[in-house]
Design a protein around this motif. Sequence first.
Motif, PDB file in Angstrom:
ATOM      1  N   ASP A  10       0.811  -1.217   0.000  1.00 16.22           N
ATOM      2  CA  ASP A  10       0.000   0.000   0.000  1.00 16.22           C
ATOM      3  C   ASP A  10       0.844   1.267   0.000  1.00 16.22           C
ATOM      4  O   ASP A  10       0.575   2.213   0.744  1.00 16.22           O
ATOM      5  CB  ASP A  10      -0.989   0.005   1.169  1.00 16.22           C
ATOM      6  N   HIS A  48      -2.143  -3.611  -2.379  1.00 16.44           N
ATOM      7  CA  HIS A  48      -2.741  -2.324  -2.008  1.00 16.44           C
ATOM      8  C   HIS A  48      -4.224  -2.516  -1.722  1.00 16.44           C
ATOM      9  O   HIS A  48      -4.843  -3.501  -2.129  1.00 16.44           O
ATOM     10  CB  HIS A  48      -2.537  -1.279  -3.106  1.00 16.44           C
ATOM     11  N   GLU A  64      -8.105  -0.199  -1.541  1.00 19.35           N
ATOM     12  CA  GLU A  64      -8.879   0.519  -2.565  1.00 19.35           C
ATOM     13  C   GLU A  64      -8.754   2.029  -2.414  1.00 19.35           C
ATOM     14  O   GLU A  64      -9.744   2.754  -2.536  1.00 19.35           O
ATOM     15  CB  GLU A  64     -10.345   0.083  -2.474  1.00 19.35           C
ATOM     16  N   ILE A 124      -3.916   2.808  -5.895  1.00 21.06           N
ATOM     17  CA  ILE A 124      -4.182   1.992  -7.080  1.00 21.06           C
ATOM     18  C   ILE A 124      -3.476   2.569  -8.297  1.00 21.06           C
ATOM     19  O   ILE A 124      -2.804   1.853  -9.058  1.00 21.06           O
ATOM     20  CB  ILE A 124      -5.697   1.894  -7.329  1.00 21.06           C
ATOM     21  N   ARG A 153       0.225  -7.961  -8.984  1.00 18.66           N
ATOM     22  CA  ARG A 153      -0.423  -6.870  -8.254  1.00 18.66           C
ATOM     23  C   ARG A 153      -1.789  -7.343  -7.783  1.00 18.66           C
ATOM     24  O   ARG A 153      -2.536  -7.931  -8.551  1.00 18.66           O
ATOM     25  CB  ARG A 153      -0.562  -5.630  -9.136  1.00 18.66           C
ATOM     26  N   THR A 207      -5.317  -6.287  -5.261  1.00 19.54           N
ATOM     27  CA  THR A 207      -6.096  -5.293  -4.530  1.00 19.54           C
ATOM     28  C   THR A 207      -6.896  -5.988  -3.437  1.00 19.54           C
ATOM     29  O   THR A 207      -7.480  -7.063  -3.659  1.00 19.54           O
ATOM     30  CB  THR A 207      -7.070  -4.571  -5.474  1.00 19.54           C
TER      31      THR A 207
END
Length: 287
Positions: free
Chosen positions: A170, A223, A225, A230, A249, A251
């Motif tokens: 993040d 990461h 949201e 992002i 990657r 999310t």
Amino acid sequence: MPRPATALAVAASIALSVPQVAAAPGQSQTETIAYGTDALQQLDFTRARGTAGPAPLIVFVHGGGWKRGDKGNATGRWKAPHFTGEGYAFATINYRLVPDFTVEQQAQDVADALAALLAPSHRLGIARGKVVLMGHSAGAHLAALVGTDPQYLRKAGLSYADIAGIVPIDGAAYDVPRQIAQSGRFMRATYLQAFGQAPQRQRDLSPSMQAAKPNAPAFLLLHVEREDGIAQAREFETALRKAGAQVERHTFAGKGLRGHAKINRELGNPDYPATAVVDRWLAKILE
């Protein structure tokens, strides 16, 4: 700055000078190692559990806007017990902080801390070449910077042959000029304090803009949201792929500062989704 061979010798001397700390029954053995003369140039090292030979190593770099945080309160309670239980050695490092020191010195601290761990790798039970740098927030930026600009490892007497992968968690400063331009009033002062006003320095400290150079071989970008996180991770992923690095990657749920803190706090918790993603990736690149 000492020549590489001297840096390794100093790292070995410092690391070997710190006595081991006895572990409580059933717990992993942990020791504090100094990798420099400043009070913040220290790390905590925990040995892998249940391994007979040298173990891969995960080195964690805390966040805190480059100006705060430490290895004791910014690592999260799950990482060390989880990763050592999976057969990895684990270290969490302190580094010198802005404004008394620069981001360049912080990145060098990350590399020097790694050198202090690898110099006595036989004593510590570390498998050379099987090292992952992991960092959250500002620590994600520093891990990514060390993973894309080889000067920091080189000054520590190391190279990308010593690193198997990078796990930035993040982060939102892989492209520093873009982040400063798009940051709100809440974070703008923090970025300017860390990176200054000079455009060239901002570019030099941007992992996305260093990704065309030789890089660490594999990256796992995690990461939540957050819109800026992002966008920054996508740009970094694209730059790394163009340079030929292996990149994943992912999310995870979470918004704002609460989500930003949760992914760090919960990583290592077997019930948190990112833990299984990291475990699979580590098993693949450290096999």
